[in-house]
Motif scaffolding. Sequence first.
Motif, PDB file in Angstrom:
ATOM      1  N   HIS A   1     -16.068 -10.417 -29.543  1.00  0.00           N
ATOM      2  CA  HIS A   1     -16.386  -9.004 -29.780  1.00  0.00           C
ATOM      3  C   HIS A   1     -15.207  -8.174 -29.282  1.00  0.00           C
ATOM      4  CE1 HIS A   1     -17.637  -9.706 -25.610  1.00  0.00           C
ATOM      5  NE2 HIS A   1     -17.219  -8.454 -25.408  1.00  0.00           N
ATOM      6  N   PHE A   2     -15.177  -6.928 -29.725  1.00  0.00           N
ATOM      7  CA  PHE A   2     -14.217  -5.975 -29.169  1.00  0.00           C
ATOM      8  C   PHE A   2     -14.952  -4.685 -28.875  1.00  0.00           C
ATOM      9  CE2 PHE A   2     -13.744  -5.581 -33.807  1.00  0.00           C
ATOM     10  CZ  PHE A   2     -13.901  -4.214 -34.003  1.00  0.00           C
ATOM     11  N   PHE A   3     -14.322  -3.866 -28.059  1.00  0.00           N
ATOM     12  CA  PHE A   3     -14.909  -2.576 -27.702  1.00  0.00           C
ATOM     13  C   PHE A   3     -14.260  -1.487 -28.542  1.00  0.00           C
ATOM     14  CE2 PHE A   3     -15.581  -5.254 -24.012  1.00  0.00           C
ATOM     15  CZ  PHE A   3     -16.941  -5.089 -23.832  1.00  0.00           C
ATOM     16  N   LEU A   4     -15.082  -0.659 -29.144  1.00  0.00           N
ATOM     17  CA  LEU A   4     -14.621   0.435 -29.979  1.00  0.00           C
ATOM     18  C   LEU A   4     -14.943   1.752 -29.275  1.00  0.00           C
ATOM     19  CD1 LEU A   4     -13.482   1.567 -32.636  1.00  0.00           C
ATOM     20  CD2 LEU A   4     -15.799   1.407 -33.588  1.00  0.00           C
ATOM     21  N   PHE A   5     -13.890   2.431 -28.838  1.00  0.00           N
ATOM     22  CA  PHE A   5     -14.016   3.745 -28.225  1.00  0.00           C
ATOM     23  C   PHE A   5     -13.888   4.779 -29.338  1.00  0.00           C
ATOM     24  CE2 PHE A   5     -12.559   1.010 -24.843  1.00  0.00           C
ATOM     25  CZ  PHE A   5     -13.188   1.479 -23.700  1.00  0.00           C
ATOM     26  N   ILE A   6     -14.906   5.597 -29.519  1.00  0.00           N
ATOM     27  CA  ILE A   6     -14.898   6.627 -30.562  1.00  0.00           C
ATOM     28  C   ILE A   6     -14.685   7.966 -29.866  1.00  0.00           C
ATOM     29  CG2 ILE A   6     -16.249   7.744 -32.376  1.00  0.00           C
ATOM     30  CD1 ILE A   6     -17.772   4.941 -32.509  1.00  0.00           C
ATOM     31  N   ALA A   7     -13.584   8.628 -30.230  1.00  0.00           N
ATOM     32  CA  ALA A   7     -13.216   9.879 -29.570  1.00  0.00           C
ATOM     33  C   ALA A   7     -13.033  10.988 -30.594  1.00  0.00           C
ATOM     34  CB  ALA A   7     -11.926   9.679 -28.778  1.00  0.00           C
ATOM     35  N   ASP A   8     -13.198  12.216 -30.119  1.00  0.00           N
ATOM     36  CA  ASP A   8     -12.933  13.360 -30.984  1.00  0.00           C
ATOM     37  C   ASP A   8     -11.447  13.718 -30.920  1.00  0.00           C
ATOM     38  OD1 ASP A   8     -12.529  14.833 -28.627  1.00  0.00           O
ATOM     39  OD2 ASP A   8     -14.460  15.869 -28.751  1.00  0.00           O
ATOM     40  N   GLU A   9     -11.078  14.738 -31.655  1.00  0.00           N
ATOM     41  CA  GLU A   9      -9.662  15.116 -31.751  1.00  0.00           C
ATOM     42  C   GLU A   9      -9.093  15.631 -30.427  1.00  0.00           C
ATOM     43  OE1 GLU A   9      -9.058  16.467 -36.288  1.00  0.00           O
ATOM     44  OE2 GLU A   9     -10.663  17.542 -35.225  1.00  0.00           O
ATOM     45  N   LYS A  10      -9.953  16.014 -29.507  1.00  0.00           N
ATOM     46  CA  LYS A  10      -9.508  16.474 -28.185  1.00  0.00           C
ATOM     47  C   LYS A  10      -9.354  15.312 -27.201  1.00  0.00           C
ATOM     48  CE  LYS A  10     -11.943  20.822 -28.753  1.00  0.00           C
ATOM     49  NZ  LYS A  10     -13.149  21.544 -28.385  1.00  0.00           N
ATOM     50  N   GLY A  11      -9.753  14.113 -27.632  1.00  0.00           N
ATOM     51  CA  GLY A  11      -9.642  12.950 -26.754  1.00  0.00           C
ATOM     52  C   GLY A  11     -10.876  12.689 -25.916  1.00  0.00           C
ATOM     53  N   GLU A  12     -11.970  13.390 -26.202  1.00  0.00           N
ATOM     54  CA  GLU A  12     -13.211  13.184 -25.457  1.00  0.00           C
ATOM     55  C   GLU A  12     -13.984  12.013 -26.051  1.00  0.00           C
ATOM     56  OE1 GLU A  12     -13.932  14.889 -22.642  1.00  0.00           O
ATOM     57  OE2 GLU A  12     -11.954  15.785 -22.987  1.00  0.00           O
ATOM     58  N   LEU A  13     -14.435  11.118 -25.200  1.00  0.00           N
ATOM     59  CA  LEU A  13     -15.203   9.959 -25.639  1.00  0.00           C
ATOM     60  C   LEU A  13     -16.562  10.410 -26.158  1.00  0.00           C
ATOM     61  CD1 LEU A  13     -15.454   6.849 -25.825  1.00  0.00           C
ATOM     62  CD2 LEU A  13     -16.434   6.911 -23.518  1.00  0.00           C
ATOM     63  N   ILE A  14     -16.875  10.020 -27.390  1.00  0.00           N
ATOM     64  CA  ILE A  14     -18.152  10.353 -28.009  1.00  0.00           C
ATOM     65  C   ILE A  14     -19.108   9.167 -27.906  1.00  0.00           C
ATOM     66  CG2 ILE A  14     -19.283  10.997 -30.184  1.00  0.00           C
ATOM     67  CD1 ILE A  14     -17.424  13.170 -28.876  1.00  0.00           C
ATOM     68  N   LYS A  15     -18.572   7.981 -28.118  1.00  0.00           N
ATOM     69  CA  LYS A  15     -19.425   6.794 -28.147  1.00  0.00           C
ATOM     70  C   LYS A  15     -18.571   5.567 -27.839  1.00  0.00           C
ATOM     71  CE  LYS A  15     -22.936   6.966 -30.483  1.00  0.00           C
ATOM     72  NZ  LYS A  15     -24.119   7.025 -31.263  1.00  0.00           N
ATOM     73  N   LEU A  16     -19.184   4.583 -27.217  1.00  0.00           N
ATOM     74  CA  LEU A  16     -18.561   3.285 -26.975  1.00  0.00           C
ATOM     75  C   LEU A  16     -19.446   2.238 -27.612  1.00  0.00           C
ATOM     76  CD1 LEU A  16     -16.469   1.432 -25.600  1.00  0.00           C
ATOM     77  CD2 LEU A  16     -17.882   1.527 -23.538  1.00  0.00           C
ATOM     78  N   LYS A  17     -18.858   1.431 -28.500  1.00  0.00           N
ATOM     79  CA  LYS A  17     -19.623   0.394 -29.199  1.00  0.00           C
ATOM     80  C   LYS A  17     -19.000  -0.968 -28.938  1.00  0.00           C
ATOM     81  CE  LYS A  17     -21.368   2.929 -33.183  1.00  0.00           C
ATOM     82  NZ  LYS A  17     -22.612   2.314 -33.540  1.00  0.00           N
TER      83      LYS A  17
END
Length: 162
Positions: free
Chosen positions: A123-139
């Motif tokens: 598996h891998f970890f997917l960090f989903i961030a907005d354009e400001k660099g704020e973490l929205i979700k970790l999958k």
Amino acid sequence: MNRISEANQTIMDSLFPKIIEHPTNSLKIAVLKRERIEEPIVLSIKYVGDENAIGIFKAEPQGNSVDIRATLWTEADMNTLEKNLVIGLEFKGLRNPLAKAVISGKNKTIQNDVIQGLYNITHFFLFIADEKGELIKLKRVNWSYIKHEAVLSQFTMHEVLH
């Protein structure tokens, strides 16, 4: 932001420093090698989404789910004789459904670390961030090198180990 979210934001920022530009709808990859026997290699991917993507990921708890499919392919580097490895993530349901990262064959060390990681992870970890660099979700996204062996096998073990 709760403590878990703050900790994950800190981890994402350490893996993907903000001083490095991350264009919208793009992927960046980080490989971390550790001494832990059960998980010696950790592969993390950061996806920077546009407003549409971030809105959809934020709506996931309400029953909307984004299906994520990982693909691999190679591209010839037009300036050199090297082979680039491309990792693509297809996000079904997004306006811009494909994001990719090109791991250049010009930098064999980084390319080899990524290939070695892809051979050794489940598996891998997917960090989903907005354009400001704020973490929205970790999958946590499941991965099987066997499904991608045709592409990975194009890189010889000599290339991967050295």
